[in-house]
Design a protein around this motif. Sequence first.
Motif, PDB file in Angstrom:
ATOM      1  N   SER A  20       0.838  -1.199   0.121  1.00 31.92           N
ATOM      2  CA  SER A  20      -0.116   0.002   0.124  1.00 31.92           C
ATOM      3  C   SER A  20       0.965   1.356   0.137  1.00 31.92           C
ATOM      4  O   SER A  20       2.132   1.126   0.336  1.00 31.92           O
ATOM      5  CB  SER A  20      -1.056   0.037   1.269  1.00 31.92           C
ATOM      6  N   GLN A  21       0.229   2.338  -0.402  1.00 30.98           N
ATOM      7  CA  GLN A  21       1.053   3.553  -0.689  1.00 30.98           C
ATOM      8  C   GLN A  21      -0.127   4.639   0.305  1.00 30.98           C
ATOM      9  O   GLN A  21      -1.083   4.565  -0.098  1.00 30.98           O
ATOM     10  CB  GLN A  21       1.266   4.011  -2.046  1.00 30.98           C
ATOM     11  N   THR A  22       0.619   5.414   0.766  1.00 34.39           N
ATOM     12  CA  THR A  22      -0.070   6.728   1.423  1.00 34.39           C
ATOM     13  C   THR A  22       0.442   7.947   1.222  1.00 34.39           C
ATOM     14  O   THR A  22       1.543   8.228   0.720  1.00 34.39           O
ATOM     15  CB  THR A  22      -0.395   6.446   2.935  1.00 34.39           C
ATOM     16  N   ASP A  23      -0.361   8.996   1.250  1.00 33.83           N
ATOM     17  CA  ASP A  23       0.186  10.137   1.526  1.00 33.83           C
ATOM     18  C   ASP A  23       1.207  10.619   2.592  1.00 33.83           C
ATOM     19  O   ASP A  23       1.089   9.638   3.445  1.00 33.83           O
ATOM     20  CB  ASP A  23      -0.992  11.396   1.060  1.00 33.83           C
ATOM     21  N   THR A  24       1.408  11.790   2.832  1.00 32.66           N
ATOM     22  CA  THR A  24       2.056  12.013   4.208  1.00 32.66           C
ATOM     23  C   THR A  24       1.265  12.116   5.344  1.00 32.66           C
ATOM     24  O   THR A  24       1.925  12.085   6.602  1.00 32.66           O
ATOM     25  CB  THR A  24       2.909  13.437   4.146  1.00 32.66           C
ATOM     26  N   LYS A  25       0.201  12.113   5.258  1.00 31.59           N
ATOM     27  CA  LYS A  25      -0.868  11.939   6.329  1.00 31.59           C
ATOM     28  C   LYS A  25      -1.385  10.557   6.560  1.00 31.59           C
ATOM     29  O   LYS A  25      -2.306  10.443   7.529  1.00 31.59           O
ATOM     30  CB  LYS A  25      -1.990  13.034   5.892  1.00 31.59           C
ATOM     31  N   GLY A  26      -1.060   9.585   5.899  1.00 33.15           N
ATOM     32  CA  GLY A  26      -1.506   8.415   6.020  1.00 33.15           C
ATOM     33  C   GLY A  26      -2.859   7.994   5.116  1.00 33.15           C
ATOM     34  O   GLY A  26      -3.299   6.797   5.402  1.00 33.15           O
ATOM     35  N   ILE A  71       9.251   7.184  10.590  1.00 35.92           N
ATOM     36  CA  ILE A  71       8.871   7.401   9.048  1.00 35.92           C
ATOM     37  C   ILE A  71       8.903   8.729   8.642  1.00 35.92           C
ATOM     38  O   ILE A  71       9.574   9.245   7.718  1.00 35.92           O
ATOM     39  CB  ILE A  71       7.720   6.886   8.768  1.00 35.92           C
ATOM     40  N   SER A  72       8.401   9.703   9.747  1.00 34.83           N
ATOM     41  CA  SER A  72       8.204  10.995   9.499  1.00 34.83           C
ATOM     42  C   SER A  72       9.560  11.988   9.661  1.00 34.83           C
ATOM     43  O   SER A  72      10.175  12.791   9.126  1.00 34.83           O
ATOM     44  CB  SER A  72       7.270  11.998  10.408  1.00 34.83           C
ATOM     45  N   GLY A  73      10.419  10.995  10.417  1.00 34.49           N
ATOM     46  CA  GLY A  73      11.923  11.422  10.540  1.00 34.49           C
ATOM     47  C   GLY A  73      12.892  11.049   9.102  1.00 34.49           C
ATOM     48  O   GLY A  73      13.957  11.171   9.216  1.00 34.49           O
ATOM     49  N   PRO A  99       9.853   5.965   3.541  1.00 37.88           N
ATOM     50  CA  PRO A  99       9.324   7.327   3.184  1.00 37.88           C
ATOM     51  C   PRO A  99       9.692   7.099   1.454  1.00 37.88           C
ATOM     52  O   PRO A  99      10.280   6.510   0.956  1.00 37.88           O
ATOM     53  CB  PRO A  99      10.218   8.127   3.659  1.00 37.88           C
ATOM     54  N   LEU A 100       8.572   7.738   0.676  1.00 35.46           N
ATOM     55  CA  LEU A 100       8.768   7.943  -0.573  1.00 35.46           C
ATOM     56  C   LEU A 100       9.493   9.650  -0.915  1.00 35.46           C
ATOM     57  O   LEU A 100       8.553  10.373  -0.178  1.00 35.46           O
ATOM     58  CB  LEU A 100       7.652   7.782  -1.379  1.00 35.46           C
ATOM     59  N   ARG A 101      10.322   9.863  -1.805  1.00 39.19           N
ATOM     60  CA  ARG A 101      10.785  11.140  -1.705  1.00 39.19           C
ATOM     61  C   ARG A 101      10.676  11.599  -3.275  1.00 39.19           C
ATOM     62  O   ARG A 101      10.874  10.977  -4.127  1.00 39.19           O
ATOM     63  CB  ARG A 101      12.249  11.355  -1.426  1.00 39.19           C
ATOM     64  N   ASN A 106      12.160  15.573  -0.687  1.00 37.69           N
ATOM     65  CA  ASN A 106      11.044  15.904   0.342  1.00 37.69           C
ATOM     66  C   ASN A 106      10.223  14.533   0.260  1.00 37.69           C
ATOM     67  O   ASN A 106       9.967  13.834  -0.617  1.00 37.69           O
ATOM     68  CB  ASN A 106      10.348  17.014  -0.343  1.00 37.69           C
ATOM     69  N   THR A 107       9.645  14.356   1.514  1.00 39.25           N
ATOM     70  CA  THR A 107       8.890  13.071   1.578  1.00 39.25           C
ATOM     71  C   THR A 107       7.585  13.527   0.926  1.00 39.25           C
ATOM     72  O   THR A 107       6.936  14.576   1.357  1.00 39.25           O
ATOM     73  CB  THR A 107       8.868  12.766   3.201  1.00 39.25           C
ATOM     74  N   VAL A 108       7.127  12.630   0.210  1.00 33.58           N
ATOM     75  CA  VAL A 108       5.707  12.943  -0.548  1.00 33.58           C
ATOM     76  C   VAL A 108       4.765  11.832  -0.304  1.00 33.58           C
ATOM     77  O   VAL A 108       3.647  11.764  -0.558  1.00 33.58           O
ATOM     78  CB  VAL A 108       5.837  13.055  -2.032  1.00 33.58           C
TER      79      VAL A 108
END
Length: 137
Positions: A20-26, A71-73, A99-101, A106-108
Amino acid sequence: MERPVAIDEEFIFDGRAIISQTDTKGVIVFANRKFCEISGYSSNELIGQPHNIIRHPDMPKAAFAQMWETISGGQSWHGIVKNLRKDGLYYWVETEISPLRDDDGNTVGYIAARKPASRKNIDEIAKTYKMMLEKEQ
């Protein structure tokens, strides 16, 4: 009393990972077919929903707080998670979230891959999660 696992994880995973893939807010932006199959949700039901749609109530909030901090780090997180299926049953997975950058670093978003957790790992972490939940109450 805990309901029995209704799915044979080894059989239903059939050597394939849940992705699965999410945005930065999950919020889920992609769910592979295996994720849909195992969770019991269709892709349309998952896309646009927070990933915690599958969070089992036995999972302590502190476990996810630590995951989000990691992950946010900018680091990858690895752990064992108990997930809740749409039908109310559950399954345990060994999870890797990274994280996807974008091109600028930048983390996206985040991508997660899961496979069945071993019985040994489940037994060990279930005790830890139970103690963590007791502290949260």
